[in-house]
Scaffold this motif. Structure first.
Motif, PDB file in Angstrom:
ATOM      1  N   LEU A 119      42.779 -18.679 -52.363  1.00 32.60           N
ATOM      2  CA  LEU A 119      41.387 -18.645 -51.939  1.00 32.60           C
ATOM      3  C   LEU A 119      41.253 -18.096 -50.523  1.00 32.60           C
ATOM      4  CD1 LEU A 119      38.484 -19.242 -52.666  1.00 32.60           C
ATOM      5  CD2 LEU A 119      38.811 -21.608 -51.931  1.00 32.60           C
ATOM      6  N   GLY A 120      42.255 -18.379 -49.710  1.00 32.44           N
ATOM      7  CA  GLY A 120      42.240 -17.864 -48.337  1.00 32.44           C
ATOM      8  C   GLY A 120      42.230 -16.351 -48.301  1.00 32.44           C
ATOM      9  N   ASP A 121      42.992 -15.713 -49.219  1.00 28.43           N
ATOM     10  CA  ASP A 121      43.006 -14.250 -49.278  1.00 28.43           C
ATOM     11  C   ASP A 121      41.649 -13.709 -49.720  1.00 28.43           C
ATOM     12  OD1 ASP A 121      45.642 -14.164 -48.481  1.00 28.43           O
ATOM     13  OD2 ASP A 121      46.431 -14.115 -50.532  1.00 28.43           O
ATOM     14  N   VAL A 122      41.028 -14.415 -50.644  1.00 23.41           N
ATOM     15  CA  VAL A 122      39.704 -14.001 -51.119  1.00 23.41           C
ATOM     16  C   VAL A 122      38.707 -13.998 -49.964  1.00 23.41           C
ATOM     17  CG1 VAL A 122      37.764 -14.625 -52.614  1.00 23.41           C
ATOM     18  CG2 VAL A 122      40.112 -14.833 -53.462  1.00 23.41           C
ATOM     19  N   LEU A 123      38.715 -15.080 -49.192  1.00 27.63           N
ATOM     20  CA  LEU A 123      37.789 -15.196 -48.068  1.00 27.63           C
ATOM     21  C   LEU A 123      38.122 -14.188 -46.971  1.00 27.63           C
ATOM     22  CD1 LEU A 123      37.575 -19.100 -47.946  1.00 27.63           C
ATOM     23  CD2 LEU A 123      35.886 -17.507 -48.870  1.00 27.63           C
ATOM     24  N   MET A 124      39.415 -13.886 -46.803  1.00 30.21           N
ATOM     25  CA  MET A 124      39.821 -12.890 -45.814  1.00 30.21           C
ATOM     26  C   MET A 124      39.250 -11.519 -46.167  1.00 30.21           C
ATOM     27  SD  MET A 124      43.689 -11.653 -44.822  1.00 30.21           S
ATOM     28  CE  MET A 124      43.889 -10.907 -46.463  1.00 30.21           C
ATOM     29  N   PHE A 125      39.300 -11.185 -47.463  1.00 32.81           N
ATOM     30  CA  PHE A 125      38.750  -9.902 -47.901  1.00 32.81           C
ATOM     31  C   PHE A 125      37.244  -9.837 -47.635  1.00 32.81           C
ATOM     32  CE2 PHE A 125      42.294  -9.338 -51.255  1.00 32.81           C
ATOM     33  CZ  PHE A 125      43.100  -8.734 -50.297  1.00 32.81           C
ATOM     34  N   ILE A 126      36.564 -10.936 -47.870  1.00 36.37           N
ATOM     35  CA  ILE A 126      35.121 -10.971 -47.613  1.00 36.37           C
ATOM     36  C   ILE A 126      34.848 -10.736 -46.135  1.00 36.37           C
ATOM     37  CG2 ILE A 126      33.074 -12.448 -47.626  1.00 36.37           C
ATOM     38  CD1 ILE A 126      34.152 -13.710 -50.206  1.00 36.37           C
ATOM     39  N   ASP A 127      35.650 -11.355 -45.278  1.00 34.00           N
ATOM     40  CA  ASP A 127      35.497 -11.145 -43.837  1.00 34.00           C
ATOM     41  C   ASP A 127      35.731  -9.684 -43.467  1.00 34.00           C
ATOM     42  OD1 ASP A 127      34.909 -13.802 -43.376  1.00 34.00           O
ATOM     43  OD2 ASP A 127      36.997 -14.367 -42.967  1.00 34.00           O
ATOM     44  N   ASP A 128      36.757  -9.092 -44.086  1.00 36.29           N
ATOM     45  CA  ASP A 128      37.060  -7.679 -43.798  1.00 36.29           C
ATOM     46  C   ASP A 128      35.869  -6.789 -44.138  1.00 36.29           C
ATOM     47  OD1 ASP A 128      39.602  -8.319 -42.935  1.00 36.29           O
ATOM     48  OD2 ASP A 128      40.562  -7.891 -44.877  1.00 36.29           O
ATOM     49  N   VAL A 129      35.259  -7.062 -45.276  1.00 38.67           N
ATOM     50  CA  VAL A 129      34.124  -6.247 -45.714  1.00 38.67           C
ATOM     51  C   VAL A 129      32.919  -6.479 -44.808  1.00 38.67           C
ATOM     52  CG1 VAL A 129      32.443  -5.930 -47.570  1.00 38.67           C
ATOM     53  CG2 VAL A 129      34.877  -6.060 -48.105  1.00 38.67           C
ATOM     54  N   LYS A 130      32.690  -7.716 -44.436  1.00 42.70           N
ATOM     55  CA  LYS A 130      31.531  -8.026 -43.596  1.00 42.70           C
ATOM     56  C   LYS A 130      31.643  -7.369 -42.221  1.00 42.70           C
ATOM     57  CE  LYS A 130      28.923 -10.492 -46.252  1.00 42.70           C
ATOM     58  NZ  LYS A 130      27.542 -10.068 -46.537  1.00 42.70           N
ATOM     59  N   ARG A 131      32.872  -7.094 -41.781  1.00 36.24           N
ATOM     60  CA  ARG A 131      33.054  -6.443 -40.485  1.00 36.24           C
ATOM     61  C   ARG A 131      32.748  -4.947 -40.540  1.00 36.24           C
ATOM     62  NH1 ARG A 131      37.329 -10.299 -39.692  1.00 36.24           N
ATOM     63  NH2 ARG A 131      38.806  -8.936 -40.784  1.00 36.24           N
ATOM     64  N   GLN A 132      32.689  -4.398 -41.756  1.00 37.04           N
ATOM     65  CA  GLN A 132      32.365  -2.977 -41.904  1.00 37.04           C
ATOM     66  C   GLN A 132      30.913  -2.732 -41.498  1.00 37.04           C
ATOM     67  OE1 GLN A 132      32.934  -1.259 -45.794  1.00 37.04           O
ATOM     68  NE2 GLN A 132      34.545   0.074 -45.010  1.00 37.04           N
ATOM     69  N   VAL A 133      30.718  -1.851 -40.566  1.00 34.55           N
ATOM     70  CA  VAL A 133      29.365  -1.569 -40.081  1.00 34.55           C
ATOM     71  C   VAL A 133      28.491  -0.985 -41.191  1.00 34.55           C
ATOM     72  CG1 VAL A 133      27.998  -0.231 -38.432  1.00 34.55           C
ATOM     73  CG2 VAL A 133      30.199  -1.201 -37.732  1.00 34.55           C
ATOM     74  N   SER A 134      29.126  -0.122 -42.034  1.00 39.24           N
ATOM     75  CA  SER A 134      28.347   0.612 -43.044  1.00 39.24           C
ATOM     76  C   SER A 134      28.284  -0.086 -44.400  1.00 39.24           C
ATOM     77  CB  SER A 134      28.955   2.005 -43.247  1.00 39.24           C
ATOM     78  OG  SER A 134      30.292   1.890 -43.726  1.00 39.24           O
ATOM     79  N   GLN A 135      28.869  -1.286 -44.504  1.00 37.54           N
ATOM     80  CA  GLN A 135      28.939  -1.931 -45.820  1.00 37.54           C
ATOM     81  C   GLN A 135      27.554  -2.273 -46.349  1.00 37.54           C
ATOM     82  OE1 GLN A 135      28.305  -5.297 -46.790  1.00 37.54           O
ATOM     83  NE2 GLN A 135      27.668  -6.076 -44.805  1.00 37.54           N
ATOM     84  N   ARG A 136      27.419  -2.134 -47.677  1.00 40.89           N
ATOM     85  CA  ARG A 136      26.157  -2.477 -48.335  1.00 40.89           C
ATOM     86  C   ARG A 136      26.453  -3.374 -49.528  1.00 40.89           C
ATOM     87  NH1 ARG A 136      22.965   3.338 -48.542  1.00 40.89           N
ATOM     88  NH2 ARG A 136      22.856   3.689 -46.289  1.00 40.89           N
TER      89      ARG A 136
END
Length: 650
Positions: A210-227
């Motif tokens: 679950l920690g890896d799952v949440l880490m990926f979410i954090d990575d995506v949220k840090r993307q300026v252009s993410q939608r």
């Protein structure tokens, strides 16, 4: 000057493509638009060798042969064999585009290996086209292989293809490969979307920490252009955990997701509550429902609508089905067009789930579109769900769905395909009562089904009923019955129908003549067969030319060699050719009728001396695999003797 050269290249490319298409359409015994070595003669005849270049090859293929992959590949390979010619990226790109459009995956893979060995770099659009083609053909690993070779071009390949690849790999369980694509997208700053990241994180939840799952979410949220839609991601995370039996983690992650700006909506809370209910943990169910009332938000139908349509467009039907079932089972809002799309697409792979969507739609007093009804019916037939097909139609009939002859005919057509002839006939009676026909389309469907099920007497009664109701038979009606009568040996009835259609001024086609000529020969009705063939000639000489070879074979199969020889002789000056004479002579040789064959050859020698060369060539080529070589050798000897006699003296 440059504009003039480009214009000249386009004109030449157009001329070459037209010549190839025209020549391929006139090849005998070969499907149209298919490459054969004979087309090389066409190319040589155009005399453009000095103008041959990768740019010209590219222009011929794209746009002129883009949808004719066989001709495009044949021309591409022919060019490669010409002295001093070498393909470049521009010609490779055009052939790859053509092959990708037609999904010629094996040939694409072969060419991609050539390109890699020769260290040729294509444009990003070419790689994009190949990857998209592989994904549409459900070949995610092949798409990944192409991506891996050019991952440095990921920004040029683009957001849409990268996310489609990420989703496709994840859907088919290739999570290691999907992780590589995801990491590369983050590294290069390629924006992730709800489609790509959503399917990836959904499937990743199944057996990852679950920690890896949440880490990926954090990575995506840090993307300026993410939608990425946070609420949709939240649902996918908890759904993935619950599906893997990790319900306790799904409960605990709800609050974590909310704090990460992935606010769970009512659908996410309900998914967790239902998973807990299945474990019998009533206390936890109540706890989650309280959280739902306090913290949950109402799901936005437009978000899930867009996501489902994206999944369907990428052929990720299982994922679309699962989201649809979450919505429907919780009675959440869903628009008619989404339900229609789910019914039509899901029924191709999972008709049971599609029927649940159908029932939900109807229970809401809404009805499927005609396209949806057609797709659902077709897929129920394909999966053998015939009882369900009848039930669907009965349900719709009770809802006054069938309001015109088009809808009735679709129902009749699929009943017939499912072998439900009785039910189809009952629909015809209902149509009459309601004043909607039936028309000839309705009758033909049921007539064909009767014949397919060997219900000949009902078919005859239907014929009588049709005329009694003022509905005239068309060509298809006659062909259906004539073919069936021939099949069961009722050739006299078949010939009677043929005469009837002529009286009614319904023009037979090649199919009519083939069935009837075959039946008449089987019953040794040679004279009648010759009369029928004469009618085909009077109707259309070119059609008679295509029938001649078949008629010869039918006659010879029953031993009517003299009649076959006379037939060829009578029509030799009008529609006869070397092919029809060759068919006859081979039949005579196989049957040991050498004297008759020799007599026929002498007749050809008098009537068409130039044809002797073609016949000799044909027999020489047949010597490679003859069952009885001696008759063929005798025939060749006679041909050669006649050729010598006709040769001009020096």
């Amino acid at each position: 000057m440059q504009l003039h050269i480009k214009h000249s290249t386009t004109e030449l490319a157009n001329r070459i493509s037209k010549a190839l298409i025209t020549s391929s359409n006139h090849q005998k015994s070969i499907p149209p638009l298919k490459w054969t070595p004979l087309l090389e003669q066409t190319l040589h005849g155009l005399a453009f060798r000095n103008s041959l270049s990768p740019q010209l090859v590219s222009r011929v293929i794209d746009p002129f042969l883009i949808n004719h992959h066989s001709l495009a590949l044949g021309f591409f390979n022919w060019a490669a064999q010409q002295p001093g010619f070498t393909h470049t990226s521009i010609s490779y790109q055009s052939i790859l585009k053509s092959l990708s459009v037609s999904r010629q995956f094996n040939t694409v893979d072969k060419l991609m290996k050539e390109i890699k060995m020769q260290k040729i770099v294509l444009s990003a659009s070419a790689y994009r086209s190949v990857i998209a083609s592989h994904l549409s053909g459900q070949k995610a690993l092949s798409a990944f292989s192409v991506f891996s070779d050019v991952r440095w071009m990921i920004c040029e390949i683009g957001v849409d293809i990268c996310n489609a690849l990420l989703a496709g790999l994840s859907s088919y369980g290739h999570l290691g490969n999907a992780r590589q694509v995801f990491d590369e997208m983050l590294l290069r700053g390629v924006r992730v979307t709800t489609l790509g990241f959503g399917v990836f994180i959904w499937r990743f939840c199944g057996n990852s920490e679950l920690g890896d799952v949440l880490m990926f979410i954090d990575d995506v949220k840090r993307q300026v252009s993410q939608r990425v839609n946070g609420s949709v991601v939240a649902l996918l995370v908890v759904h993935g955990l619950c599906f893997a039996g990790r319900v306790d983690e799904a409960v605990s992650v709800l609050d974590v997701l909310r704090k990460k700006d992935c606010k769970p909506d009512f659908m996410a809370y309900r998914a967790v509550a239902e998973a807990l209910r299945e474990t019998g943990n009533v206390a936890e169910v109540e706890k989650v429902l309280k959280m739902k009332r306090k913290l949950g938000v109402s799901p936005r139908g437009s978000d899930y609508r867009d996501f489902i349509f994206q999944l369907i467009s990428e052929r990720l039907v299982c994922e679309a089905r699962d989201i649809g079932e979450v919505i429907v089972s919780g009675n959440f809002p869903i628009e008619d067009d989404v339900l229609n799309a789910l019914i039509g697409s899901v029924s191709a792979e999972d008709p049971s789930s599609a029927l649940r969507f159908f029932k939900y739609l109807v229970e809401k007093d809404r009805l499927p579109t005609l396209l949806t009804f057609t797709n659902l019916s077709r897929n129920l037939c394909r999966h053998g769900k015939h009882a369900e097909l009848v039930e669907v139609s009965k349900t719709l009939s009770g809802k006054a769905y069938f309001v015109d002859i088009e809808r009735y005919n679709i129902m009749v057509s699929f009943f017939c395909k499912a072998g439900k002839v009785k039910e189809a006939y009952e629909v015809l009676q209902e149509m009459k009562k309601k004043g909607w026909g039936p028309d000839i389309v309705s009758y033909n469907s049921v007539m064909e089904a009767c014949c397919r099920e060997n219900m000949v007497r009902p078919a005859k009664r239907l014929w009588d009923e049709m005329f009694a109701n003022g509905c005239e038979a068309d060509l298809r009606t006659y062909n259906i019955l004539i073919s069936k009568f021939v099949e069961i040996g009722q050739v006299k009835e078949a010939n009677g129908l043929f005469c009837h259609m002529l009286e009614k001024r319904v023009e037979p086609n090649a199919t009519t003549y083939v069935f009837l000529l075959k039946g008449l020969c089987q019953e040794n009705e040679v004279v009648t067969g010759l009369e029928v063939f004469k009618k085909s000639f009077e109707q259309d000489a070119e059609m008679a030319r295509t029938l001649l070879g078949k008629f010869i074979l039918y006659l010879c199969k029953k031993g009517h060699f003299i009649a076959a020889s006379s037939l060829v002789r009578d029509y030799n000056s009008t529609i006869g050719n070397s092919e029809s004479n060759m068919i006859l002579l081979k039949c005579l040789a196989d049957a040991g009728e050498v004297p008759l064959a020799i007599e026929h050859i002498k007749m050809i020698g008098k009537m068409s001396p130039p044809m002797m060369h073609e016949l000799r060539t044909g027999f020489l080529s047949s010597l490679s695999s003859p069952s009885k070589p001696q008759p063929i050798l005798e025939i060749i000897q006679v041909i050669e003797t006649l050729q010598l006699n006709h040769a001009p003296s020096e």
